[in-house]
Design an enzyme around this catalytic site. Structure first.
Site, PDB file in Angstrom:
ATOM      1  N   GLY A  12       0.846  -1.198   0.000  1.00 11.91           N
ATOM      2  CA  GLY A  12       0.000   0.000   0.000  1.00 11.91           C
ATOM      3  C   GLY A  12       0.880   1.246   0.000  1.00 11.91           C
ATOM      4  N   ASP A  40      -1.786 -12.639   4.481  1.00 11.54           N
ATOM      5  CA  ASP A  40      -3.150 -12.099   4.544  1.00 11.54           C
ATOM      6  C   ASP A  40      -3.536 -12.039   6.017  1.00 11.54           C
ATOM      7  OD1 ASP A  40      -5.885 -11.733   4.634  1.00 11.54           O
ATOM      8  OD2 ASP A  40      -6.301 -13.054   2.940  1.00 11.54           O
ATOM      9  N   ILE A  41      -3.701 -10.845   6.546  1.00 10.75           N
ATOM     10  CA  ILE A  41      -3.929 -10.728   7.993  1.00 10.75           C
ATOM     11  C   ILE A  41      -5.302 -11.258   8.425  1.00 10.75           C
ATOM     12  CG2 ILE A  41      -2.248  -8.847   8.312  1.00 10.75           C
ATOM     13  CD1 ILE A  41      -4.745  -6.967   8.719  1.00 10.75           C
ATOM     14  N   ALA A  64      -5.000  -2.596   5.368  1.00  7.93           N
ATOM     15  CA  ALA A  64      -6.340  -2.085   5.690  1.00  7.93           C
ATOM     16  C   ALA A  64      -7.226  -2.136   4.462  1.00  7.93           C
ATOM     17  CB  ALA A  64      -6.246  -0.632   6.178  1.00  7.93           C
ATOM     18  N   TYR A  65      -8.517  -2.078   4.722  1.00  5.65           N
ATOM     19  CA  TYR A  65      -9.513  -1.894   3.668  1.00  5.65           C
ATOM     20  C   TYR A  65      -9.790  -0.394   3.637  1.00  5.65           C
ATOM     21  CZ  TYR A  65     -13.687  -2.670   0.878  1.00  5.65           C
ATOM     22  OH  TYR A  65     -14.619  -2.665  -0.132  1.00  5.65           O
ATOM     23  N   TYR A 129     -16.553   2.576   6.714  1.00  9.11           N
ATOM     24  CA  TYR A 129     -15.089   2.515   6.839  1.00  9.11           C
ATOM     25  C   TYR A 129     -14.668   3.021   8.231  1.00  9.11           C
ATOM     26  CZ  TYR A 129     -10.304   4.303   6.491  1.00  9.11           C
ATOM     27  OH  TYR A 129      -8.983   4.612   6.746  1.00  9.11           O
ATOM     28  N   LYS A 133     -12.875   0.897  11.255  1.00  9.87           N
ATOM     29  CA  LYS A 133     -11.567   1.287  11.802  1.00  9.87           C
ATOM     30  C   LYS A 133     -11.665   1.517  13.312  1.00  9.87           C
ATOM     31  CE  LYS A 133      -8.157   2.124   9.930  1.00  9.87           C
ATOM     32  NZ  LYS A 133      -6.974   1.254   9.606  1.00  9.87           N
ATOM     33  N   TRP A 154      -6.306  12.047   5.625  1.00 10.47           N
ATOM     34  CA  TRP A 154      -6.146  12.448   4.222  1.00 10.47           C
ATOM     35  C   TRP A 154      -4.749  12.085   3.688  1.00 10.47           C
ATOM     36  CZ3 TRP A 154      -8.920  17.727   2.937  1.00 10.47           C
ATOM     37  CH2 TRP A 154     -10.183  17.736   3.532  1.00 10.47           C
TER      38      TRP A 154
HETATM   39  N1  LIG Z   1      -5.519   6.502   2.679  1.00  8.56           N
HETATM   40  C1  LIG Z   1      -5.889   7.431   3.554  1.00  8.56           C
HETATM   41  O1  LIG Z   1      -6.296   8.529   3.191  1.00  8.56           O
HETATM   42  C2  LIG Z   1      -5.784   7.167   5.010  1.00  8.56           C
HETATM   43  C3  LIG Z   1      -5.391   5.940   5.491  1.00  8.56           C
HETATM   44  N2  LIG Z   1      -5.367   5.717   6.847  1.00  8.56           N
HETATM   45  C4  LIG Z   1      -4.933   4.418   7.346  1.00  8.56           C
HETATM   46  O2  LIG Z   1      -3.543   4.304   7.073  1.00  8.56           O
HETATM   47  C5  LIG Z   1      -3.196   2.940   6.857  1.00  8.56           C
HETATM   48  C6  LIG Z   1      -2.422   2.805   5.576  1.00  8.56           C
HETATM   49  O3  LIG Z   1      -3.275   3.249   4.528  1.00  8.56           O
HETATM   50  P1  LIG Z   1      -2.823   3.341   3.013  1.00  8.56           P
HETATM   51  O4  LIG Z   1      -1.393   3.030   2.857  1.00  8.56           O
HETATM   52  O5  LIG Z   1      -3.363   4.616   2.496  1.00  8.56           O
HETATM   53  O6  LIG Z   1      -3.704   2.169   2.408  1.00  8.56           O
HETATM   54  P2  LIG Z   1      -3.601   1.403   1.036  1.00  8.56           P
HETATM   55  O7  LIG Z   1      -4.978   1.064   0.632  1.00  8.56           O
HETATM   56  O8  LIG Z   1      -2.709   2.156   0.096  1.00  8.56           O
HETATM   57  O9  LIG Z   1      -2.818   0.083   1.472  1.00  8.56           O
HETATM   58  C7  LIG Z   1      -3.399  -0.923   2.230  1.00  8.56           C
HETATM   59  C8  LIG Z   1      -2.707  -2.211   1.856  1.00  8.56           C
HETATM   60  O10 LIG Z   1      -3.285  -3.261   2.658  1.00  8.56           O
HETATM   61  C9  LIG Z   1      -3.474  -4.361   1.811  1.00  8.56           C
HETATM   62  N3  LIG Z   1      -4.464  -5.278   2.363  1.00  8.56           N
HETATM   63  C10 LIG Z   1      -5.804  -5.263   2.237  1.00  8.56           C
HETATM   64  N4  LIG Z   1      -6.341  -6.324   2.855  1.00  8.56           N
HETATM   65  C11 LIG Z   1      -5.311  -7.027   3.390  1.00  8.56           C
HETATM   66  C12 LIG Z   1      -5.220  -8.232   4.108  1.00  8.56           C
HETATM   67  N5  LIG Z   1      -6.305  -8.949   4.400  1.00  8.56           N
HETATM   68  N6  LIG Z   1      -4.003  -8.664   4.511  1.00  8.56           N
HETATM   69  C13 LIG Z   1      -2.883  -7.968   4.207  1.00  8.56           C
HETATM   70  N7  LIG Z   1      -2.907  -6.820   3.501  1.00  8.56           N
HETATM   71  C14 LIG Z   1      -4.098  -6.352   3.097  1.00  8.56           C
HETATM   72  C15 LIG Z   1      -3.922  -3.763   0.497  1.00  8.56           C
HETATM   73  O11 LIG Z   1      -3.801  -4.683  -0.550  1.00  8.56           O
HETATM   74  P3  LIG Z   1      -4.845  -4.592  -1.796  1.00  8.56           P
HETATM   75  O12 LIG Z   1      -4.732  -3.191  -2.311  1.00  8.56           O
HETATM   76  O13 LIG Z   1      -4.330  -5.634  -2.727  1.00  8.56           O
HETATM   77  O14 LIG Z   1      -6.199  -4.904  -1.226  1.00  8.56           O
HETATM   78  C16 LIG Z   1      -2.937  -2.600   0.382  1.00  8.56           C
HETATM   79  O15 LIG Z   1      -1.723  -3.018  -0.198  1.00  8.56           O
HETATM   80  C17 LIG Z   1      -4.525   2.181   6.898  1.00  8.56           C
HETATM   81  O16 LIG Z   1      -4.697   1.644   8.181  1.00  8.56           O
HETATM   82  C18 LIG Z   1      -5.562   3.248   6.646  1.00  8.56           C
HETATM   83  O17 LIG Z   1      -6.813   2.918   7.225  1.00  8.56           O
HETATM   84  C19 LIG Z   1      -5.682   6.675   7.756  1.00  8.56           C
HETATM   85  C20 LIG Z   1      -6.062   7.909   7.349  1.00  8.56           C
HETATM   86  C21 LIG Z   1      -6.095   8.296   5.941  1.00  8.56           C
HETATM   87  C1  LIG Z   2     -12.715  12.687  -7.125  1.00  5.92           C
HETATM   88  C2  LIG Z   2     -13.537  13.760  -6.456  1.00  5.92           C
HETATM   89  C3  LIG Z   2     -13.813  13.699  -5.102  1.00  5.92           C
HETATM   90  N1  LIG Z   2     -14.554  14.665  -4.516  1.00  5.92           N
HETATM   91  C4  LIG Z   2     -14.831  14.581  -3.072  1.00  5.92           C
HETATM   92  C5  LIG Z   2     -15.395  13.263  -2.599  1.00  5.92           C
HETATM   93  C6  LIG Z   2     -15.017  13.276  -1.146  1.00  5.92           C
HETATM   94  O1  LIG Z   2     -15.990  14.002  -0.416  1.00  5.92           O
HETATM   95  C7  LIG Z   2     -13.710  14.040  -1.124  1.00  5.92           C
HETATM   96  C8  LIG Z   2     -12.493  13.162  -0.959  1.00  5.92           C
HETATM   97  O2  LIG Z   2     -12.408  12.239  -1.985  1.00  5.92           O
HETATM   98  P1  LIG Z   2     -11.888  10.767  -1.846  1.00  5.92           P
HETATM   99  O3  LIG Z   2     -13.045   9.872  -2.023  1.00  5.92           O
HETATM  100  O4  LIG Z   2     -10.721  10.622  -2.761  1.00  5.92           O
HETATM  101  O5  LIG Z   2     -11.331  10.658  -0.379  1.00  5.92           O
HETATM  102  P2  LIG Z   2     -11.650   9.587   0.751  1.00  5.92           P
HETATM  103  O6  LIG Z   2     -11.548   8.226   0.177  1.00  5.92           O
HETATM  104  O7  LIG Z   2     -12.862   9.952   1.492  1.00  5.92           O
HETATM  105  O8  LIG Z   2     -10.378   9.857   1.668  1.00  5.92           O
HETATM  106  C9  LIG Z   2     -10.321   9.255   2.923  1.00  5.92           C
HETATM  107  O9  LIG Z   2      -9.706   7.992   2.789  1.00  5.92           O
HETATM  108  C10 LIG Z   2      -9.715   7.243   3.983  1.00  5.92           C
HETATM  109  C11 LIG Z   2      -9.017   5.920   3.708  1.00  5.92           C
HETATM  110  C12 LIG Z   2      -9.261   7.967   5.174  1.00  5.92           C
HETATM  111  O10 LIG Z   2      -8.888   7.377   6.183  1.00  5.92           O
HETATM  112  C13 LIG Z   2      -9.496   9.461   5.227  1.00  5.92           C
HETATM  113  O11 LIG Z   2      -8.575  10.124   6.070  1.00  5.92           O
HETATM  114  C14 LIG Z   2      -9.539  10.122   3.885  1.00  5.92           C
HETATM  115  O12 LIG Z   2      -8.256  10.355   3.334  1.00  5.92           O
HETATM  116  O13 LIG Z   2     -13.632  14.759  -2.362  1.00  5.92           O
HETATM  117  C15 LIG Z   2     -15.028  15.750  -5.243  1.00  5.92           C
HETATM  118  O14 LIG Z   2     -15.689  16.658  -4.682  1.00  5.92           O
HETATM  119  N2  LIG Z   2     -14.769  15.824  -6.582  1.00  5.92           N
HETATM  120  C16 LIG Z   2     -14.048  14.862  -7.233  1.00  5.92           C
HETATM  121  O15 LIG Z   2     -13.841  14.964  -8.462  1.00  5.92           O
END
Ligand SMILES: NC(=O)C1=CN([C@@H]2O[C@H](COP(=O)(O)OP(=O)(O)OC[C@H]3O[C@@H](n4cnc5c(N)ncnc54)[C@H](OP(=O)(O)O)[C@@H]3O)[C@@H](O)[C@H]2O)C=CC1
Ligand SMILES: Cc1cn([C@H]2C[C@H](O)[C@@H](COP(=O)(O)OP(=O)(O)O[C@H]3O[C@@H](C)C(=O)[C@@H](O)[C@H]3O)O2)c(=O)[nH]c1=O
Length: 260
Positions: A12, A40-41, A64-65, A129, A133, A154
């Protein structure tokens, strides 16, 4: 002394950032980075087996999902990874005396507050989601003492994965106009800064365990973030950017989720 650090979900955006910054290091850390395919966790037996046949001092859970929209449609998948599997991970860490560093989210809050959320604030997630979490956080707190739960917000990488930063760049290459919500405020956080914060927890050997908040310091709306991204890539003259109050989505999102 050398410390061994397991990183789950290593493909990820956060996992790949940790790999890039720290796989080769001179700070006495050895990283074992495993993707979903390698570990796979949600597979309890595989987790136990992996921990029994290797030794670690820390586990950084980047697995994470994270598909906020899809989680509304198939919440059971989100709960399986973000809660049930986190319980397995907490248990296996306790049994093997491994410190768990888990990453959580600003989406555990409802966004109704007008000032930054602290770790003492009441949680109240408004989408699946966020609920999954929060349940994951609770599994850790109920099953483990030596843990850090780091809430961030974000998250984006300029290089890896799917995130708002990459989405905007992709859209900018094919659309003439983008409409982006002005109705949510938060702090975009670069994965590199979060990775550094997490590694500091290990290097400083802190045992001040518990819940932490970490995010980058600039507060903005998604609209303002999109503007910055477009400016950074010289798209501003080529594309129209419109701020809107309602962008239709399945999942509700917190209106305000600045973390302190
Ligand atoms: N993205 C965001 O904006 C934010 C993320 N977070 C948290 O930060 C952490 C990291 O997020 P981020 O790097 O963005 O996430 P990503 O979605 O980029 O990465 C998550 C990784 O976990 C893998 N994964 C999913 N299911 C499993 C499983 N069962 N076993 C092992 N691996 C698995 C995914 O694989 P695959 O893609 O193949 O499913 C992916 O490679 C997460 O806990 C997320 O909730 C917190 C705030 C904001
Ligand atoms: C693509 C797009 C999104 N949006 C809006 C939708 C949403 O309200 C906001 C953010 O878009 P996203 O769906 O990309 O973001 P989102 O997936 O909600 O992001 C979140 O991800 C998870 C994993 C977290 O943990 C959070 O901290 C946060 O980062 O922007 C627009 O208004 N216009 C657009 O063209």
């Amino acid at each position: 002394m050398l410390k061994k650090v397991l990183v789950t979900g290593a493909n990820g955006q956060l996992g790949l950032t940790i790999k890039e910054l720290y796989q080769d290091n001179n700070i006495n850390l050895e990283f074992i980075l495993v993707s979903k395919e390698e570990l796979d966790i949600t597979n309890k037996e595989a987790l136990s087996e992996f921990f029994n046949s290797n030794s670690f001092d820390y586990c950084i859970n980047c697995a994470a999902y994270t598909n906020v929209e899809q989680a509304e449609k198939t919440p059971e998948q989100a709960y399986q990874v973000n809660s049930e599997a986190v319980k397995f991970l907490a248990n296996v860490c306790r049994l093997n005396k491994v410190v768990l560093i888990h990453v959580s989210t600003d989406y555990v809050f409802d966004g109704e507050k007008q000032e930054p959320y602290t770790v003492l604030d009441q949680t109240n997630p408004i989408n699946e989601y966020g609920k999954s979490k929060l349940q994951g956080e609770k599994q850790i707190q109920a099953n483990l003492d030596a843990y850090f739960i780091v809430r961030t917000s974000w998250l984006y990488s300029k290089k890896y994965g799917k995130n708002f930063y990459q989405t905007i760049l992709k859209l900018a290459k094919k659309e003439k106009k983008l409409t982006i919500t002005t109705e949510q405020k938060g702090c975009p956080t670069n994965t590199e800064n979060l990775a550094k914060y997490i590694i500091e927890l290990i290097v400083e050997k802190t045992n001040d365990y518990g819940l932490k908040h970490f995010c980058d310091k600039q507060v903005m709306s998604w609209f303002e973030f999109a503007k910055i991204i477009l400016e950074e890539h010289n798209f501003t003259n080529k594309i129209e950017l419109e701020g809107i109050t309602e962008f239709k989505t399945y999942a509700k999102r917190p209106k305000y989720s600045v973390l302190l």
